[in-house]
Design an enzyme around this catalytic site. Structure first.
Site, PDB file in Angstrom:
ATOM      1  N   PHE A 110       8.754 -54.371  15.831  1.00 31.57           N
ATOM      2  CA  PHE A 110       8.837 -54.698  17.194  1.00 31.57           C
ATOM      3  C   PHE A 110       8.146 -53.524  17.225  1.00 31.57           C
ATOM      4  O   PHE A 110       8.311 -52.032  17.615  1.00 31.57           O
ATOM      5  CB  PHE A 110      10.937 -54.307  17.246  1.00 31.57           C
ATOM      6  CG  PHE A 110      11.039 -53.876  18.729  1.00 31.57           C
ATOM      7  CD1 PHE A 110      11.219 -54.878  19.397  1.00 31.57           C
ATOM      8  CD2 PHE A 110      11.545 -52.481  19.533  1.00 31.57           C
ATOM      9  CE1 PHE A 110      11.058 -55.036  20.575  1.00 31.57           C
ATOM     10  CE2 PHE A 110      11.303 -52.847  20.708  1.00 31.57           C
ATOM     11  CZ  PHE A 110      11.959 -53.969  21.487  1.00 31.57           C
ATOM     12  N   ASP A 158       2.988 -47.372  14.448  1.00 31.70           N
ATOM     13  CA  ASP A 158       3.727 -47.705  15.661  1.00 31.70           C
ATOM     14  C   ASP A 158       4.979 -46.599  14.484  1.00 31.70           C
ATOM     15  O   ASP A 158       5.733 -46.697  14.032  1.00 31.70           O
ATOM     16  CB  ASP A 158       4.134 -48.369  15.502  1.00 31.70           C
ATOM     17  CG  ASP A 158       5.522 -48.176  16.781  1.00 31.70           C
ATOM     18  OD1 ASP A 158       6.030 -47.312  17.257  1.00 31.70           O
ATOM     19  OD2 ASP A 158       5.717 -49.929  17.634  1.00 31.70           O
ATOM     20  N   LYS A 196      10.566 -42.400  21.801  1.00 30.85           N
ATOM     21  CA  LYS A 196      11.843 -41.415  21.050  1.00 30.85           C
ATOM     22  C   LYS A 196      12.521 -40.777  21.027  1.00 30.85           C
ATOM     23  O   LYS A 196      12.958 -39.556  21.981  1.00 30.85           O
ATOM     24  CB  LYS A 196      12.701 -42.665  19.969  1.00 30.85           C
ATOM     25  CG  LYS A 196      12.422 -44.474  20.426  1.00 30.85           C
ATOM     26  CD  LYS A 196      13.455 -45.330  19.228  1.00 30.85           C
ATOM     27  CE  LYS A 196      14.041 -46.471  20.012  1.00 30.85           C
ATOM     28  NZ  LYS A 196      12.786 -47.381  19.520  1.00 30.85           N
TER      29      LYS A 196
HETATM   30  C1  LIG Z   1      11.810 -48.801  20.572  1.00 30.29           C
HETATM   31  C2  LIG Z   1      10.914 -48.114  20.087  1.00 30.29           C
HETATM   32  C3  LIG Z   1       9.658 -49.502  20.482  1.00 30.29           C
HETATM   33  C4  LIG Z   1      10.067 -49.240  22.540  1.00 30.29           C
HETATM   34  O1  LIG Z   1       9.916 -47.980  23.036  1.00 30.29           O
HETATM   35  P1  LIG Z   1      10.267 -48.598  24.245  1.00 30.29           P
HETATM   36  O2  LIG Z   1      10.310 -46.798  25.134  1.00 30.29           O
HETATM   37  O3  LIG Z   1      11.882 -48.724  24.128  1.00 30.29           O
HETATM   38  O4  LIG Z   1       9.364 -49.059  25.063  1.00 30.29           O
HETATM   39  C5  LIG Z   1       8.918 -49.494  19.831  1.00 30.29           C
HETATM   40  N1  LIG Z   1       8.594 -49.737  18.691  1.00 30.29           N
HETATM   41  C6  LIG Z   1       9.240 -49.446  18.065  1.00 30.29           C
HETATM   42  C7  LIG Z   1       8.813 -48.746  16.852  1.00 30.29           C
HETATM   43  C8  LIG Z   1      10.468 -48.548  18.457  1.00 30.29           C
HETATM   44  O5  LIG Z   1      11.534 -48.568  17.946  1.00 30.29           O
END
Ligand SMILES: *Cc1c(COP(=O)(O)O)cnc(C)c1O
Length: 393
Positions: A128, A215, A244
């Site tokens: 994700f 990420d 986050k």
């Molecule tokens: C939540 C998340 C995102 C996206 O972040 P947003 O602030 O919702 O755009 C991207 N990568 C990972 C691993 C995430 O947990």
């Protein structure tokens, strides 16, 4: 339910009024133990006094000036984050998706520099990375993509935790410029790769002159037991993305880079109006300082072990439990069946949890949770799971 909002979320029938530490209180006055932290955002818990104080002070001084000018809190936060991570430069945006957009743009510039016209990035199944067009194209979930075609091109997908699959891409394609991967997959079900996975990726990236891009939007900022999850290994990535828990609830994202990747952006080819404004940078600064001073990453490791071993003790022999795993405070109990209903049952019981990937109960508790609260979480959740599995079998 409001008719004036686009129906993008399946919301639970509840509204919170205020919070404190690992606790939230709803508008009826009922209290909930928060084992989700607003999806890994409120790592320091709710209404943390240092965060509240820093924001209060900044709100009365200055909110925004734009990046047409120097911003001292942004400079200071850049220094702090590069020190914590061993990276060299930071770009600030406002969300995780934007942080990943910056990383994807860096990868494409890296490709251009090597003379590759149509650069491609290796991404993972079940990953994700966000909801913008490029990041949903990178995301390994058909559900996130369906209806939004044509997708952004330039992503090559391989299974997670499979070094041989990446090696095979390296041998068969000349257009790859980077790998984008979560060190622990969050939305995909708290998938923890084998030891050596990140080192294996590092080696392939070095051999082929690809950027290794992590990420860390969910795994970063102390959650897994180190400031950043890659610090459990002795490799250093070229790019990492954060968001986050960086602002503990104030929207801020960051893309960090080192080496050649840190010099790819030049004035005019990337930017953000809000990115790194005085308000959000003060919030993130106090989050970083608190994390470092209070060694909350060590606390996350301890707490994670406590919760994991508690769940293992209580659920090890429960039929229907497929797996219990965790890295610090990214924790999961995987069941043999869909278990979305557990979220509502926990809610009725005064506990906030999440279910992801259909069958995985996901816990992302705040790093400031006490031992007693952690033990209460274990007892409450174990009973909910045992009852749920008994009812359904
Ligand atoms: C939540 C998340 C995102 C996206 O972040 P947003 O602030 O919702 O755009 C991207 N990568 C990972 C691993 C995430 O947990």
């Amino acid at each position: 339910m409001s008719k004036s909002l686009m129906q993008t979320y399946n919301r639970l029938p509840i509204t919170f009024a205020h919070g404190n530490g690992a606790w939230l209180t709803d508008t009826e006055g009922k209290r909930y133990l928060d084992a989700l932290s607003g999806i890994a955002v409120c790592g320091l818990g709710h209404a943390h006094p240092a965060v509240t104080e820093a924001l209060r002070e900044q709100v009365g001084k200055l909110l925004h000036t734009s990046n047409l000018y120097h911003i001292s809190a942004q400079n200071e936060l850049g220094d702090m984050l590069t020190q914590m991570s061993g990276m060299e430069r930071v770009f600030f945006g406002n969300s995780g998706a934007e942080a990943n957009e910056a990383a994807i743009k860096l990868a494409r510039l890296h490709g251009r520099q090597k003379g590759i016209d149509k650069p491609a990035i290796v991404v993972m199944e079940r990953s994700f990375h966000g909801r913008t067009l490029a990041t949903l194209s990178a995301t390994g979930s058909r559900k996130a993509q369906a209806g939004f075609e044509p997708l952004v091109q330039g992503f090559v997908r391989v299974p997670y935790n499979d070094i041989a699959a990446i090696q095979s891409v390296a041998e068969n394609r000349q257009d790859i410029v980077a790998v984008l991967v979560e060190p622990v997959q969050g939305e995909g079900g708290i998938n923890i790769p084998d030891d050596g996975y990140l080192a294996g990726i590092r080696e392939i990236c070095d051999t082929n002159d690809w950027l290794m891009m992590l990420d860390e939007i969910q795994s970063g900022m102390g959650r897994t037991g180190q400031y950043f999850a890659f610090q459990h290994t002795n490799i250093q990535p070229d790019v990492i993305t954060l968001a986050k828990s960086l602002g503990n609830g104030v929207p801020i994202g960051a893309c960090l880079a080192r080496g050649g990747a840190a010099d790819l952006f030049a004035p005019g080819n990337h930017g953000s109006t809000f990115g790194g404004n005085p308000l959000v940078c003060q919030a993130a600064l106090v989050v970083c300082k608190t994390l470092v001073q209070e060694r909350l990453e060590e606390r996350a490791a301890q707490l994670g072990e406590r919760i994991l071993s508690g769940l293992q003790q209580n659920l090890r022999d429960t039929g229907g439990v497929r797996g219990i795993r965790g890295k610090g405070l990214m924790l999961a109990v995987e069941l043999d069946r869909p278990c979305g209903e557990l979220v509502n049952e926990a809610l009725a019981d005064g506990l906030l949890i999440n279910v992801t990937a259909e069958r995985v109960v996901r816990l992302l508790p705040p790093l400031v949770m006490s031992d007693m609260e952690a033990d209460q979480l274990v007892v409450q959740l174990s009973k909910l799971i045992v009852d749920f599995l008994a009812e359904k079998s």
